[in-house]
Design a protein around this motif. Sequence first.
Motif, PDB file in Angstrom:
ATOM      1  N   ALA A 196       0.828  -1.203   0.000  1.00 19.50           N
ATOM      2  CA  ALA A 196       0.000   0.000   0.000  1.00 19.50           C
ATOM      3  C   ALA A 196       0.862   1.253   0.000  1.00 19.50           C
ATOM      4  CB  ALA A 196      -0.925  -0.011   1.218  1.00 19.50           C
ATOM      5  N   VAL A 197       1.971   1.220   0.744  1.00 20.91           N
ATOM      6  CA  VAL A 197       2.906   2.358   0.757  1.00 20.91           C
ATOM      7  C   VAL A 197       3.444   2.587  -0.649  1.00 20.91           C
ATOM      8  CG1 VAL A 197       5.145   3.180   1.560  1.00 20.91           C
ATOM      9  CG2 VAL A 197       3.563   2.096   3.166  1.00 20.91           C
ATOM     10  N   ARG A 198       3.916   1.525  -1.276  1.00 25.97           N
ATOM     11  CA  ARG A 198       4.460   1.678  -2.631  1.00 25.97           C
ATOM     12  C   ARG A 198       3.388   2.172  -3.597  1.00 25.97           C
ATOM     13  NH1 ARG A 198       7.459  -3.202  -5.719  1.00 25.97           N
ATOM     14  NH2 ARG A 198       5.537  -4.309  -5.205  1.00 25.97           N
ATOM     15  N   GLY A 199       2.189   1.588  -3.505  1.00 22.98           N
ATOM     16  CA  GLY A 199       1.117   2.000  -4.396  1.00 22.98           C
ATOM     17  C   GLY A 199       0.742   3.458  -4.225  1.00 22.98           C
ATOM     18  N   ALA A 200       0.717   3.922  -2.972  1.00 27.85           N
ATOM     19  CA  ALA A 200       0.357   5.316  -2.705  1.00 27.85           C
ATOM     20  C   ALA A 200       1.377   6.278  -3.309  1.00 27.85           C
ATOM     21  CB  ALA A 200       0.238   5.543  -1.200  1.00 27.85           C
ATOM     22  N   LEU A 201       2.660   5.979  -3.117  1.00 26.72           N
ATOM     23  CA  LEU A 201       3.707   6.867  -3.634  1.00 26.72           C
ATOM     24  C   LEU A 201       3.754   6.839  -5.158  1.00 26.72           C
ATOM     25  CD1 LEU A 201       6.589   6.221  -1.074  1.00 26.72           C
ATOM     26  CD2 LEU A 201       4.809   7.977  -1.029  1.00 26.72           C
ATOM     27  N   GLN A 202       3.577   5.650  -5.742  1.00 25.12           N
ATOM     28  CA  GLN A 202       3.578   5.555  -7.195  1.00 25.12           C
ATOM     29  C   GLN A 202       2.370   6.264  -7.800  1.00 25.12           C
ATOM     30  OE1 GLN A 202       3.847   1.319  -7.935  1.00 25.12           O
ATOM     31  NE2 GLN A 202       6.086   1.351  -7.963  1.00 25.12           N
ATOM     32  N   ALA A 203       1.217   6.149  -7.130  1.00 29.27           N
ATOM     33  CA  ALA A 203       0.012   6.824  -7.621  1.00 29.27           C
ATOM     34  C   ALA A 203       0.187   8.337  -7.576  1.00 29.27           C
ATOM     35  CB  ALA A 203      -1.196   6.395  -6.790  1.00 29.27           C
ATOM     36  N   ALA A 204       0.781   8.830  -6.492  1.00 26.27           N
ATOM     37  CA  ALA A 204       1.010  10.274  -6.365  1.00 26.27           C
ATOM     38  C   ALA A 204       1.958  10.761  -7.458  1.00 26.27           C
ATOM     39  CB  ALA A 204       1.580  10.597  -4.989  1.00 26.27           C
ATOM     40  N   GLU A 205       3.011   9.998  -7.676  1.00 26.81           N
ATOM     41  CA  GLU A 205       3.996  10.370  -8.694  1.00 26.81           C
ATOM     42  C   GLU A 205       3.374  10.376 -10.083  1.00 26.81           C
ATOM     43  OE1 GLU A 205       7.492   7.812 -10.567  1.00 26.81           O
ATOM     44  OE2 GLU A 205       7.903   8.343  -8.484  1.00 26.81           O
ATOM     45  N   ALA A 206       2.601   9.309 -10.400  1.00 25.44           N
ATOM     46  CA  ALA A 206       1.981   9.206 -11.722  1.00 25.44           C
ATOM     47  C   ALA A 206       0.962  10.322 -11.946  1.00 25.44           C
ATOM     48  CB  ALA A 206       1.311   7.842 -11.873  1.00 25.44           C
ATOM     49  N   ALA A 207       0.184  10.633 -10.914  1.00 28.74           N
ATOM     50  CA  ALA A 207      -0.814  11.698 -11.037  1.00 28.74           C
ATOM     51  C   ALA A 207      -0.148  13.038 -11.271  1.00 28.74           C
ATOM     52  CB  ALA A 207      -1.685  11.735  -9.779  1.00 28.74           C
ATOM     53  N   TRP A 208       0.952  13.285 -10.545  1.00 28.08           N
ATOM     54  CA  TRP A 208       1.667  14.554 -10.691  1.00 28.08           C
ATOM     55  C   TRP A 208       2.286  14.690 -12.078  1.00 28.08           C
ATOM     56  CZ3 TRP A 208       7.141  15.359 -10.992  1.00 28.08           C
ATOM     57  CH2 TRP A 208       7.509  16.719 -10.939  1.00 28.08           C
ATOM     58  N   VAL A 209       2.891  13.606 -12.577  1.00 34.77           N
ATOM     59  CA  VAL A 209       3.539  13.644 -13.891  1.00 34.77           C
ATOM     60  C   VAL A 209       2.522  13.926 -15.001  1.00 34.77           C
ATOM     61  CG1 VAL A 209       4.678  12.205 -15.631  1.00 34.77           C
ATOM     62  CG2 VAL A 209       5.519  12.201 -13.291  1.00 34.77           C
ATOM     63  N   SER A 210       1.320  13.378 -14.864  1.00 37.92           N
ATOM     64  CA  SER A 210       0.339  13.482 -15.939  1.00 37.92           C
ATOM     65  C   SER A 210      -0.515  14.735 -15.875  1.00 37.92           C
ATOM     66  CB  SER A 210      -0.585  12.256 -15.914  1.00 37.92           C
ATOM     67  OG  SER A 210      -1.339  12.216 -14.714  1.00 37.92           O
TER      68      SER A 210
END
Length: 201
Positions: free
Chosen positions: A153-167
């Motif tokens: 869940a930690v990894r998913g949360a950080l990856q989701a935040a990163e992907a949302a910010w990039v896009s």
Amino acid sequence: MSSLRDRKKQQTRERLIEVARRLFRERGYDGATVELIADEADVSVTTFFRYFDSKEDVFLAWHDEMHERFAATLQERPEGVPVTAALREIVFDVLAELPATTVEQFRTFAEVPRLRDRMRQADERIYDIVVQEIAKDLGLPPTDVAAQLVAGAVRGALQAAEAAWVSRPQDESLEDFMTRAIDLLEQMTEPVIRDVRSRAG
């Protein structure tokens, strides 16, 4: 003398990083060759390779340093401080210290396959540390499903935040996205953590 030599080495390293980023913006990944970076930084190619093993290394120096601090913050946090609290410290202390141009360039790096792959490899190493630290928090072996679930869940949360910010358009900072992701992460994992601790108690 040693201190002066160390300062000069650090200055050379920083100059190589600065030049590499500028050339990346001006010429793109392929156009920013090692030879050109070295020439613009007024050093030899041999000197370049004394500081960096590859072209990817000079572009991702800030990313690797950020991951090193990420790992240190998790592993050296005081007893009783949960991983999510350490993540907040990373967001506020580490990301906030990075120049805006450095963080924004992350968007462009994510579009270059070789740089993106390197960043993913670093993320995997961090994930291994997160698993270990979550397991320690919960008093479980790293292979336990609860430890793996919370770490995932930690990894998913950080990856989701990163992907949302990039896009997204640049109307919010990476810190904003990460903070929101950590808020949601705590809400999602709190029941699992509470259940594990109640069983242990």
